[in-house]
Design an enzyme around this catalytic site. Sequence first.
Site, PDB file in Angstrom:
ATOM      1  N   GLU A  41       6.347  -1.153  -9.609  1.00 37.51           N
ATOM      2  CA  GLU A  41       5.742  -2.337  -8.995  1.00 37.51           C
ATOM      3  C   GLU A  41       4.944  -1.965  -7.753  1.00 37.51           C
ATOM      4  OE1 GLU A  41       8.752  -5.817  -9.227  1.00 37.51           O
ATOM      5  OE2 GLU A  41       9.863  -3.980  -9.570  1.00 37.51           O
ATOM      6  N   LYS A 101      21.213  -5.893 -12.573  1.00 34.75           N
ATOM      7  CA  LYS A 101      19.785  -5.574 -12.534  1.00 34.75           C
ATOM      8  C   LYS A 101      19.478  -4.089 -12.442  1.00 34.75           C
ATOM      9  CE  LYS A 101      16.689  -8.027 -12.365  1.00 34.75           C
ATOM     10  NZ  LYS A 101      16.133  -8.917 -11.342  1.00 34.75           N
ATOM     11  N   GLN A 140     -15.776   4.407  14.704  1.00 30.46           N
ATOM     12  CA  GLN A 140     -14.447   4.933  15.004  1.00 30.46           C
ATOM     13  C   GLN A 140     -13.384   4.262  14.128  1.00 30.46           C
ATOM     14  OE1 GLN A 140     -13.171   6.133  19.057  1.00 30.46           O
ATOM     15  NE2 GLN A 140     -11.997   4.238  19.018  1.00 30.46           N
ATOM     16  N   THR A 159      -3.880  -6.106 -28.332  1.00 33.85           N
ATOM     17  CA  THR A 159      -5.050  -6.641 -27.655  1.00 33.85           C
ATOM     18  C   THR A 159      -4.612  -8.046 -27.240  1.00 33.85           C
ATOM     19  OG1 THR A 159      -5.977  -7.536 -29.697  1.00 33.85           O
ATOM     20  CG2 THR A 159      -6.685  -5.317 -29.083  1.00 33.85           C
ATOM     21  N   HIS A 160      -5.060  -8.471 -26.092  1.00 28.98           N
ATOM     22  CA  HIS A 160      -4.615  -9.767 -25.525  1.00 28.98           C
ATOM     23  C   HIS A 160      -3.094  -9.798 -25.349  1.00 28.98           C
ATOM     24  CE1 HIS A 160      -8.648 -11.223 -26.813  1.00 28.98           C
ATOM     25  NE2 HIS A 160      -8.387 -10.441 -27.857  1.00 28.98           N
ATOM     26  N   LYS A 204     -11.540   5.706  10.346  1.00 26.87           N
ATOM     27  CA  LYS A 204     -10.469   6.635   9.993  1.00 26.87           C
ATOM     28  C   LYS A 204      -9.179   5.961   9.552  1.00 26.87           C
ATOM     29  CE  LYS A 204     -12.510   9.573  13.258  1.00 26.87           C
ATOM     30  NZ  LYS A 204     -13.147   8.312  13.698  1.00 26.87           N
ATOM     31  N   ASN A 223     -20.445  13.022  18.449  1.00 28.48           N
ATOM     32  CA  ASN A 223     -20.927  12.343  17.237  1.00 28.48           C
ATOM     33  C   ASN A 223     -21.006  13.286  16.039  1.00 28.48           C
ATOM     34  OD1 ASN A 223     -21.078  10.188  18.911  1.00 28.48           O
ATOM     35  ND2 ASN A 223     -23.316  10.082  18.990  1.00 28.48           N
ATOM     36  N   SER A 262      19.934  -4.800  -7.573  1.00 25.94           N
ATOM     37  CA  SER A 262      19.757  -6.035  -6.817  1.00 25.94           C
ATOM     38  C   SER A 262      20.970  -6.220  -5.920  1.00 25.94           C
ATOM     39  CB  SER A 262      19.635  -7.213  -7.784  1.00 25.94           C
ATOM     40  OG  SER A 262      20.032  -8.414  -7.147  1.00 25.94           O
TER      41      SER A 262
HETATM   42  N1  ARG Z   1     -13.576   8.814  18.702  1.00 23.60           N
HETATM   43  C1  ARG Z   1     -14.956   8.693  18.284  1.00 23.60           C
HETATM   44  C2  ARG Z   1     -15.011   8.321  16.807  1.00 23.60           C
HETATM   45  O1  ARG Z   1     -14.048   8.493  16.151  1.00 23.60           O
HETATM   46  C3  ARG Z   1     -15.677   9.987  18.487  1.00 23.60           C
HETATM   47  C4  ARG Z   1     -17.130   9.846  18.678  1.00 23.60           C
HETATM   48  C5  ARG Z   1     -17.413   9.204  19.989  1.00 23.60           C
HETATM   49  N2  ARG Z   1     -18.810   9.155  20.256  1.00 23.60           N
HETATM   50  C6  ARG Z   1     -19.327   8.394  21.196  1.00 23.60           C
HETATM   51  N3  ARG Z   1     -20.609   8.404  21.337  1.00 23.60           N
HETATM   52  N4  ARG Z   1     -18.591   7.616  21.956  1.00 23.60           N
HETATM   53  O2  ARG Z   1     -16.013   7.857  16.319  1.00 23.60           O
END
Ligand code: ARG
Length: 455
Positions: A287, A280, A319, A152-153, A322, A107, A274
């Site tokens: 974009e 084109k 988790q 503007t606008h 990420k 953790n 295109s």
């Molecule tokens: N892979 C977990 C995460 O990204 C790591 C921490 C896991 N902790 C646990 N108590 N299971 O959060």
Amino acid sequence: MWGGRFERGPAAIMEEINASIDVDKRLWREDIEGSKAHSAMLAAANIISAADARAIKKGLDMIAGEIASGDFVFSKRLEDIHMNIEARLKDLIGEPALRLHTARSRNDQVATDFRLYVRRACDEIGDAIRELQRALVAKAALHAATVMPGYTHLQTAQPVTFGHHCLAYVEMLERDRTRFLDARKRMNECPLGAAALAGVPYPIDRKKTAKALKFDRPTANSLDSVSSRDFALETLAAASICAGHLSRLAEEIVLWTSPHFGFARLTDAFSTGSSIMPQKRNPDAAELCRAKVGRIAGSFQSLLIVMKGLPLAYSKDMQEDKAATFQAIDDIGLALAAMTGMIGDLVVNEKAMREAAMRGFSTATDLADYLVRKLGMPFRQAHHATGAIVAIAEKNAKRLDQLKLADLRQIEPRVAADVFERLTVDASVAARASYGGTAPDNVRAEVARWQEKLK
Ligand code: ARG
């Protein structure tokens, strides 16, 4: 790693939903760095032996080499990057590897790794923003006196200079850059040593690990350490705002390069064709930069909703932090780089900009200002009189500077011939020399200020 009290392994689908290695393998550098700092501290505090710490360091360096060269075999069964590396360490160095996890938990480990990663991303995004600012300042330097219609606008408002327009984005981007720096400042505390949630019974030195990992200090509350992700949220919020700014600039590039405006052209390097319409030239990169805000702001929403309502401390929900964050970091980096390329590539059509600036009675405010400054007329009255003159011009399909003095005198008999000098687009922009205004001299001074700042 944790199977002591278990009799059987997980169901395949359990492993599937539980594993995060495909996403968090990107944290390998940070994980190794964090583990090195942790084991060095454990040895310095006599919690493990110096010999074990040396073996651990050596093993971790070998693993870094394996991952960097692509030889490392990641395993889903080992769930995440932390356990993949720890298991490999055991293969490589044996018993000392089993002591690395003393006085820490995944953790605080993941909280530390992730902070390190996001911190570096903030630095890199800041650098990328600087590059885009440099490209815009370079364009502004070339076009300090290039007149274009200001809107503007999206209706013609008053003439402005293209350099001034470019510098508007430089200002926005500076706020974006400092937002990332502010986020970085707040996130720069080290959670390592909070362990699972409550701290540890060992005499660890959290200041030492914090310093080794270049954090300003250790985090003060172990529960907060393992359960907060607002550092990532703040970064995603900054990325969302920055992406919003990029989308506006991207939209302007789309407009300017469309044949209806014809204000600018992207070379072949930043144009696409295109498959059916041979004529084109599409601004696809612009974009896509315009679109990126959707995904980036989506990532912010996604993490905010993951975190909402989670009781303290760590929950596995976290988790899911990420994938969203990595995606947004990649997207904003790509959008900034593509935008920097496009700004450098953009070829401005000064003539088209000037001609457009001369249309739409863009200097009507200058006429009203003339009536105020020359004749002492109250502005509201001058506004009204100018409106009447614009109506005459419109009826006769003339620009204001093409009217006869007699036309103007129909509305205001005191107008003199010198009024016409004020009604050109060049006079209009030159007159706007108030602080922050669009006058070419102002733009040159601002360009010089930015060039100095961006050195
Ligand atoms: N892979 C977990 C995460 O990204 C790591 C921490 C896991 N902790 C646990 N108590 N299971 O959060």
